[in-house]
Scaffold this motif. Structure first.
Motif, PDB file in Angstrom:
ATOM      1  N   ILE A 104      66.696  19.513 -19.191  1.00 11.04           N
ATOM      2  CA  ILE A 104      67.043  18.391 -20.067  1.00 11.04           C
ATOM      3  C   ILE A 104      68.552  18.318 -20.267  1.00 11.04           C
ATOM      4  O   ILE A 104      69.147  17.234 -20.201  1.00 11.04           O
ATOM      5  CB  ILE A 104      66.292  18.515 -21.413  1.00 11.04           C
ATOM      6  CG1 ILE A 104      64.789  18.273 -21.184  1.00 11.04           C
ATOM      7  CG2 ILE A 104      66.842  17.540 -22.449  1.00 11.04           C
ATOM      8  CD1 ILE A 104      63.898  18.708 -22.340  1.00 11.04           C
ATOM      9  N   LEU A 105      69.181  19.460 -20.461  1.00  7.37           N
ATOM     10  CA  LEU A 105      70.629  19.446 -20.708  1.00  7.37           C
ATOM     11  C   LEU A 105      71.402  19.024 -19.450  1.00  7.37           C
ATOM     12  O   LEU A 105      72.438  18.366 -19.552  1.00  7.37           O
ATOM     13  CB  LEU A 105      71.115  20.816 -21.215  1.00  7.37           C
ATOM     14  CG  LEU A 105      70.537  21.260 -22.563  1.00  7.37           C
ATOM     15  CD1 LEU A 105      71.234  22.531 -23.064  1.00  7.37           C
ATOM     16  CD2 LEU A 105      70.627  20.167 -23.621  1.00  7.37           C
ATOM     17  N   GLN A 106      70.870  19.363 -18.276  1.00  8.21           N
ATOM     18  CA  GLN A 106      71.513  18.898 -17.033  1.00  8.21           C
ATOM     19  C   GLN A 106      71.513  17.380 -16.925  1.00  8.21           C
ATOM     20  O   GLN A 106      72.347  16.795 -16.260  1.00  8.21           O
ATOM     21  CB  GLN A 106      70.755  19.449 -15.810  1.00  8.21           C
ATOM     22  CG  GLN A 106      71.038  20.914 -15.507  1.00  8.21           C
ATOM     23  CD  GLN A 106      70.057  21.468 -14.477  1.00  8.21           C
ATOM     24  OE1 GLN A 106      69.521  20.704 -13.664  1.00  8.21           O
ATOM     25  NE2 GLN A 106      69.828  22.770 -14.508  1.00  8.21           N
ATOM     26  N   HIS A 107      70.511  16.732 -17.541  1.00  7.82           N
ATOM     27  CA  HIS A 107      70.384  15.279 -17.414  1.00  7.82           C
ATOM     28  C   HIS A 107      71.025  14.525 -18.561  1.00  7.82           C
ATOM     29  O   HIS A 107      70.924  13.305 -18.612  1.00  7.82           O
ATOM     30  CB  HIS A 107      68.912  14.884 -17.307  1.00  7.82           C
ATOM     31  CG  HIS A 107      68.335  15.209 -15.966  1.00  7.82           C
ATOM     32  ND1 HIS A 107      67.941  16.475 -15.613  1.00  7.82           N
ATOM     33  CD2 HIS A 107      68.118  14.428 -14.882  1.00  7.82           C
ATOM     34  CE1 HIS A 107      67.472  16.461 -14.383  1.00  7.82           C
ATOM     35  NE2 HIS A 107      67.565  15.240 -13.913  1.00  7.82           N
ATOM     36  N   LEU A 108      71.646  15.220 -19.504  1.00 11.65           N
ATOM     37  CA  LEU A 108      72.241  14.504 -20.654  1.00 11.65           C
ATOM     38  C   LEU A 108      73.439  13.688 -20.204  1.00 11.65           C
ATOM     39  O   LEU A 108      74.219  14.121 -19.360  1.00 11.65           O
ATOM     40  CB  LEU A 108      72.673  15.514 -21.724  1.00 11.65           C
ATOM     41  CG  LEU A 108      71.593  15.959 -22.708  1.00 11.65           C
ATOM     42  CD1 LEU A 108      72.232  16.775 -23.811  1.00 11.65           C
ATOM     43  CD2 LEU A 108      70.834  14.790 -23.293  1.00 11.65           C
TER      44      LEU A 108
ATOM     45  N   GLY B  95      73.694  18.417 -29.413  1.00 11.30           N
ATOM     46  CA  GLY B  95      73.622  17.173 -30.175  1.00 11.30           C
ATOM     47  C   GLY B  95      72.251  16.515 -30.134  1.00 11.30           C
ATOM     48  O   GLY B  95      72.022  15.509 -30.811  1.00 11.30           O
ATOM     49  N   LEU B  96      71.330  17.034 -29.331  1.00 11.28           N
ATOM     50  CA  LEU B  96      69.951  16.522 -29.347  1.00 11.28           C
ATOM     51  C   LEU B  96      69.320  16.807 -30.711  1.00 11.28           C
ATOM     52  O   LEU B  96      69.592  17.837 -31.322  1.00 11.28           O
ATOM     53  CB  LEU B  96      69.100  17.220 -28.274  1.00 11.28           C
ATOM     54  CG  LEU B  96      69.297  16.799 -26.829  1.00 11.28           C
ATOM     55  CD1 LEU B  96      68.488  17.707 -25.919  1.00 11.28           C
ATOM     56  CD2 LEU B  96      68.909  15.344 -26.624  1.00 11.28           C
TER      57      LEU B  96
ATOM     58  N   VAL C  10      66.959  11.070 -23.125  1.00 10.68           N
ATOM     59  CA  VAL C  10      66.331  11.820 -24.218  1.00 10.68           C
ATOM     60  C   VAL C  10      67.312  11.918 -25.383  1.00 10.68           C
ATOM     61  O   VAL C  10      68.493  12.211 -25.173  1.00 10.68           O
ATOM     62  CB  VAL C  10      65.974  13.249 -23.765  1.00 10.68           C
ATOM     63  CG1 VAL C  10      65.329  14.023 -24.919  1.00 10.68           C
ATOM     64  CG2 VAL C  10      65.079  13.221 -22.550  1.00 10.68           C
ATOM     65  N   ARG C  11      66.814  11.683 -26.595  1.00  9.16           N
ATOM     66  CA  ARG C  11      67.667  11.874 -27.772  1.00  9.16           C
ATOM     67  C   ARG C  11      67.097  12.917 -28.725  1.00  9.16           C
ATOM     68  O   ARG C  11      67.820  13.380 -29.617  1.00  9.16           O
ATOM     69  CB  ARG C  11      67.873  10.550 -28.500  1.00  9.16           C
ATOM     70  CG  ARG C  11      68.838   9.624 -27.734  1.00  9.16           C
ATOM     71  CD  ARG C  11      69.156   8.367 -28.545  1.00  9.16           C
ATOM     72  NE  ARG C  11      69.419   8.650 -29.920  1.00  9.16           N
ATOM     73  CZ  ARG C  11      68.897   7.959 -30.962  1.00  9.16           C
ATOM     74  NH1 ARG C  11      68.108   6.927 -30.748  1.00  9.16           N
ATOM     75  NH2 ARG C  11      69.180   8.297 -32.207  1.00  9.16           N
ATOM     76  N   GLY C  12      65.809  13.256 -28.555  1.00  8.43           N
ATOM     77  CA  GLY C  12      65.262  14.248 -29.483  1.00  8.43           C
ATOM     78  C   GLY C  12      64.070  14.969 -28.882  1.00  8.43           C
ATOM     79  O   GLY C  12      63.385  14.455 -27.998  1.00  8.43           O
TER      80      GLY C  12
ATOM     81  N   ALA D 167      61.915  10.479 -27.009  1.00 10.51           N
ATOM     82  CA  ALA D 167      61.561  11.841 -27.454  1.00 10.51           C
ATOM     83  C   ALA D 167      60.672  12.528 -26.418  1.00 10.51           C
ATOM     84  O   ALA D 167      59.905  11.871 -25.711  1.00 10.51           O
ATOM     85  CB  ALA D 167      60.842  11.791 -28.793  1.00 10.51           C
ATOM     86  N   ILE D 168      60.786  13.829 -26.333  1.00  9.54           N
ATOM     87  CA  ILE D 168      59.906  14.636 -25.480  1.00  9.54           C
ATOM     88  C   ILE D 168      59.227  15.696 -26.344  1.00  9.54           C
ATOM     89  O   ILE D 168      59.882  16.379 -27.123  1.00  9.54           O
ATOM     90  CB  ILE D 168      60.685  15.334 -24.336  1.00  9.54           C
ATOM     91  CG1 ILE D 168      61.274  14.288 -23.381  1.00  9.54           C
ATOM     92  CG2 ILE D 168      59.772  16.285 -23.563  1.00  9.54           C
ATOM     93  CD1 ILE D 168      62.016  14.906 -22.192  1.00  9.54           C
ATOM     94  N   MET D 169      57.920  15.793 -26.196  1.00  8.32           N
ATOM     95  CA  MET D 169      57.152  16.866 -26.839  1.00  8.32           C
ATOM     96  C   MET D 169      57.012  18.009 -25.851  1.00  8.32           C
ATOM     97  O   MET D 169      56.705  17.777 -24.675  1.00  8.32           O
ATOM     98  CB  MET D 169      55.761  16.328 -27.221  1.00  8.32           C
ATOM     99  CG  MET D 169      54.774  17.367 -27.726  1.00  8.32           C
ATOM    100  SD  MET D 169      55.126  17.805 -29.454  1.00  8.32           S
ATOM    101  CE  MET D 169      54.334  19.421 -29.562  1.00  8.32           C
TER     102      MET D 169
END
Lengths: 269, 269
Positions: free
Chosen positions: A265-269, A48-49, A12-14, A210-212
């Motif tokens: 999401i942050l755990q998977h960055l 940073g996302l 994921v970037r955004g 991207a994730i909505m």
């Protein structure tokens, strides 16, 4: 269950975030933040996302909407908000359309630059208290009097939740006018593909990265997936348990709220 | 053109007449008779033809509606009027339904005998000034809160003409609630087959010997034809020239007004 998997959270970037029902619950009193959501926005930015709010909000100009969000503790700027009214103004200018506005009083300034004399289309927003019998008849008469009625709807949501209960959204009134005039509205806002594409362009991230995150199974989740994004449904806002049996749309995951989504999401960055 | 043919006028024993737009144009002032229509009603009765008014009128009880028609010079009795509210009351009783009413104030007495406590359905009529934002939200919340929402709509007209202009009819608001709640309304009134069958039963004439005369191409003409009746469209009331190119419904004939229809029918008796 959401914590267990998390495959959906990779690469994921955004993030595109719906606002009402995700960041806060709206209401006559201005609204109430949903627990942990202001902190979640801060954590997204610190990570940073990239972040863009993608809203069908049409009860205020973007400037006033952002002012309200900031007062509730959200670190958001006007450029970080993609909303239907500015997109509609671009469309009106491209096509030389002069709108009759049936919108919330507080949205009218968004159309300040637009010629509204001798209307050749109707723009419908979530007009709330302006959805009077007289105003609906007026919009109807203008449309039915056109050779080829043009109805532009700022979103097509069914309903939304305010602090004092559920309210009919613009989509219900759109359907009323569509039926009365035998026309199909052009939707500017979620779930229109072009609107999500604008939001992604402003996010600066391709759909597959991207994730909505939204509370509306059809307009947030379904619409984003149609554009090639992943999409989560939060169990806040207008979420109802029956959404989990929706016949057509299946989110990539359910999360209890924005804070939980951001944790994963942050755990998977 | 209507005078030339007249094959459609043979073997008639009874007439069903729409009221608003055929006998009179409605309006805030009570309405104005359409020229020649009161005389046409007298001529129908003098000829021995049977007559029944078949209306989707839901802004008044049948008693008050007939009082208004009589004051305009129409020789009509309550038994000669088939209207949605009494039909809806029969349906509510048959199925043990307790309605929340979103209807015109003047229609409420039609439901005097009906239990309205703890509602398990919504009955929608042409509520006119009662179609407020607050009332629509209230009806919506009741429906969305039901396990299986039951929405009963007294007609499904798109719009009608009053002396001060076109107005949205109950069908537009029905579509708004249908969309918001993802349900399909049950229509009591034209064009529902069961409603025309009730009117024919009260007329006492089989469909192949009856003619429906109305100004609504879909709800009057199309609905009656679906029941095996002949049907005429008058060029009064909400008639618009584009109706003559309707993609699905073609009347057995067009007539300029009720008086012309009666002229032709009586010539063929």
């Amino acid at each position: 269950a959401a914590m267990a998997g998390g495959g959906w959270a990779r690469a994921v970037r955004g993030l595109l975030l719906d606002v009402s029902g995700v960041l806060y619950d709206s209401g006559a009193d201005g609204g109430v933040p949903i627990g942990g959501s202001a902190e979640a926005v801060r954590r997204i930015k610190a990570s940073g996302l990239k972040l863009q709010l993608c809203t069908n909000e049409t009860q205020a100009t973007r400037e006033n909407f952002v002012r309200k969000l900031r007062a509730m503790g959200f670190d958001i700027s006007v450029a970080e908000v993609t909303a239907p009214a500015p997109a509609a103004c671009r469309l009106l200018k491209e096509r030389g359309l002069r709108p009759h506005l049936l919108v919330h009083d507080d949205l009218v300034p968004e159309f300040a630059e637009i010629d509204k004399t001798n209307p050749n289309c109707v723009v419908l927003g979530d007009a709330a208290e302006n959805f009077t019998y007289a105003n609906l008849n007026e919009a109807f008469r203008l449309l039915i009097g056109m050779d080829k009625p043009v109805l532009i709807s700022l979103g097509k949501g069914r309903y939304y939740k305010e602090t004092d209960g559920l309210k009919l959204d613009v989509g219900a009134y759109m359907k009323a006018l569509e039926y009365a005039c035998d026309v199909q509205a052009e939707v500017v806002g979620k779930p229109a593909k072009r609107f999500f594409e604008s939001a992604l362009a402003e996010l600066g991230v391709p759909p597959e990265q991207a994730i909505m995150i939204g509370d509306d199974i059809v307009n947030d989740v379904g619409g984003a997936q149609q554009c090639g994004m992943r999409a989560l449904q939060v169990r806040t806002g207008k979420y109802r348990p029956s959404d989990e049996n929706h016949p057509e749309v299946k989110p990539d995951a359910y999360v209890n709220n924005l804070a939980e989504a951001v944790d994963i999401i942050l755990q998977h960055l």
